[in-house]
Design an enzyme around this catalytic site. Structure first.
Site, PDB file in Angstrom:
ATOM      1  N   SER A 185      -0.372  -0.178  -4.191  1.00 46.18           N
ATOM      2  CA  SER A 185       0.667  -0.490  -3.250  1.00 46.18           C
ATOM      3  C   SER A 185       0.251  -1.503  -2.171  1.00 46.18           C
ATOM      4  O   SER A 185       1.125  -2.086  -1.518  1.00 46.18           O
ATOM      5  CB  SER A 185       1.132   0.784  -2.547  1.00 46.18           C
ATOM      6  OG  SER A 185       0.088   1.370  -1.817  1.00 46.18           O
ATOM      7  N   LYS A 238      -2.020  -3.738   6.390  1.00 38.69           N
ATOM      8  CA  LYS A 238      -0.927  -3.144   5.613  1.00 38.69           C
ATOM      9  C   LYS A 238       0.076  -2.478   6.553  1.00 38.69           C
ATOM     10  O   LYS A 238      -0.333  -1.820   7.527  1.00 38.69           O
ATOM     11  CB  LYS A 238      -1.518  -2.097   4.653  1.00 38.69           C
ATOM     12  CG  LYS A 238      -0.539  -1.447   3.699  1.00 38.69           C
ATOM     13  CD  LYS A 238      -1.276  -0.490   2.739  1.00 38.69           C
ATOM     14  CE  LYS A 238      -0.376   0.077   1.670  1.00 38.69           C
ATOM     15  NZ  LYS A 238      -1.103   0.952   0.713  1.00 38.69           N
ATOM     16  N   SER A 259      -4.495   2.346  -4.783  1.00 38.20           N
ATOM     17  CA  SER A 259      -3.789   1.251  -4.102  1.00 38.20           C
ATOM     18  C   SER A 259      -4.646   0.253  -3.346  1.00 38.20           C
ATOM     19  O   SER A 259      -4.117  -0.742  -2.849  1.00 38.20           O
ATOM     20  CB  SER A 259      -2.762   1.820  -3.140  1.00 38.20           C
ATOM     21  OG  SER A 259      -1.628   2.185  -3.860  1.00 38.20           O
TER      22      SER A 259
END
Ligand code: GLN
Length: 484
Positions: free
Chosen positions: A151, A76, A175
């Protein structure tokens, strides 16, 4: 024919150790598939040629003792990577190149991992659909025009599309677990303090945790073992004895007591989720565990509490982006004008909304009514779990109140977007570990997850429960490669 990219992490590691495949072959396979998958928009920054170079170096001088021997991994874009652009999905960090490495990613490289690239995410990890990213939305490989969750949506999509063998995300209110649930993958949020926050772009510091996202539970245990460590560079990192999660993994959960909280049966919950939960209860019973009804009475306050605490901390954390120290700068007539223009142009709508809410709840006239009150309620939510854990070893709930929704379906309604987090935020507020396991599909065939919540530092138990359920559920993700 099984492709290298179809394999699980543990299968790839075994094959590399047996010298059946090389790190270079593995890395090239993931790079080639990623090249053909641009339509998913999972990468913000690709590191493909450097990854292949590093794989070749590994093969010239291999170390098979490592836990991730020459394994390419995309992460990420919230983890700072030394010398490689780190954007947090924001325009304001569009040109930010860190001069340090996050501890979690360093742990991965120390075990032989190779950076494949930086994955798309909601801006500053604020979102549930990856639609707040400055770099555009991500497609869920499960079906066209579906969100991959957020997210960590680039992470969940890259994993489900077989573009990386495993990945890592961060979870402030869900997330990791919500995108895992939306893509038919496994995602674990560790106990607060288990994985170092050093070098992770901060959203809400008292809630943020990094964690593994994988294709199955065994890979999850392996990756957790690599990334969880005590770190002096993070004052909230906790020095406890970490298990060897993968070697201690067992399907024997006989006699374990699993709590079912009645408050998670929320109004308007789709029947499919309700029946998934009931099936989960049956699976657990079949594994020899005991089901116990419990109550977490303050659950209904978790979402409003989260949406006070998280924006408050975010507004404070994001004060550092002023166009002076690093990142994007807009020209202004004077210093104040430059600050204002930089922040209005650099931040997206959702981030501005959070800054406004956060600044409001922390302002002197409203601090007691909102922020202080939320902190008190947070303690009550934590106490609910403490009380429940006197009777049970873990708790079973759905991961999300729905399956993956359509792109743009909820972007005009922030509250309906926030409702996605209803089952995940209490876990962050209480600092507990939670895992989402794919457990079934809805009427469209979209995946649905079940969440197992554990006692603090008892990641091993939730991994074991998930491991034994996984065998019974026998979930198979259906990926048709529609985007290729
Ligand atoms: N969807 C939640 C939010 O927007 C959680 C995000 C997260 O866990 N980073 O705040």
């Amino acid at each position: 024919m099984t492709e290298i990219t179809d394999l699980t992490l543990n299968e790839i590691v075994t094959n590399i150790k047996k010298k059946k495949i090389s790190s270079t072959e593995v890395t090239k396979s993931f790079v080639e598939r990623s090249e053909k998958s641009k339509k998913l928009n999972v990468y913000i920054t690709e590191n493909f040629s450097s990854a292949i170079e590093q794989a070749k170096k590994f093969d010239e001088n291999p170390n098979y003792e490592l836990k991730l021997p020459g394994i390419p991994i995309a992460v990420k874009d919230l983890f700072c990577t030394d010398g490689i652009k780190t954007t947090a999905g924001s325009k304001i960090l569009n040109n930010f190149i860190p001069t340090y490495e996050s501890t979690v990613t360093q742990n991965i490289w120390d075990q032989g991992g190779i950076l494949l690239g930086k994955l798309n995410c909601d801006e500053f990890a604020m979102g549930s659909s990856n639609e707040t990213s400055f770099f555009g939305n991500v497609q869920n490989p499960i079906g066209e025009n579906l969100v991959p969750g957020g997210s960590s949506g680039g992470s969940s999509a890259a994993l489900a599309a077989n573009l990386t063998p495993v990945t890592i995300g961060t979870d402030t209110g869900g997330s990791i677990r919500q995108p895992a649930s939306f893509t038919g993958t496994v995602g674990l949020k560790p106990t607060y303090g288990s994985c170092s926050r050093f070098g992770i772009v901060a959203f809400a510091s008292s809630l943020d945790q990094a964690g593994p996202m994988t294709k199955n539970v065994k890979d999850c245990a392996t990756l957790l073992e690599v990334i969880s460590s005590f770190d002096k560079k993070d004052s909230t990192s906790i020095d406890f004895k970490r298990n060897n999660y993968s070697s201690e993994l067992t399907k024997n959960i006989k006699g374990k007591k699993i709590g079912i909280p009645k408050e998670y049966r929320v109004d308007g919950m789709p029947l499919e989720i309700e029946s998934l939960w009931s099936k989960g209860i049956e699976y657990i019973k079949n594994c020899g565990a005991e089901i116990i009804d419990i109550s977490l009475p303050h659950t209904k306050y978790a979402l409003p509490t989260y949406y006070i605490v998280a924006p408050a901390e975010a507004s404070s954390n994001l004060a550092r982006y002023d166009g002076v120290k690093y990142g994007f700068r807009s020209l202004g007539e004077n210093l104040i004008d430059m600050y204002e223009k930089t922040r209005s142009e650099g931040f997206g709508e959702e981030v501005k909304r959070r800054i406004m809410i956060g600044t409001y709840v922390l302002s002197s006239g409203y601090y007691d009514a909102y922020y202080l009150k939320a902190q008190k309620v947070r303690q009550l939510i934590k106490k609910d779990f403490d009380d429940a854990y006197k009777k049970v070893d873990a708790i079973l709930t759905p991961s999300t109140p729905s399956s993956a929704f359509k792109i743009a379906e909820k972007t005009n309604d922030p509250v309906s977007m926030y409702l996605n987090d209803i089952f995940t935020v209490p876990v962050n507020l209480a600092g507990l570990p939670g895992i989402s396991l794919p457990a079934g599909v809805d009427k469209n065939g979209y995946p649905l997850g079940l969440q197992i919540i554990g006692k603090p530092f008892d990641e091993q138990s939730i991994l074991n429960i998930a491991y034994s359920m996984e065998e019974k559920i026998n979930f198979k993700n259906k990926i048709t490669n529609w985007w290729m």
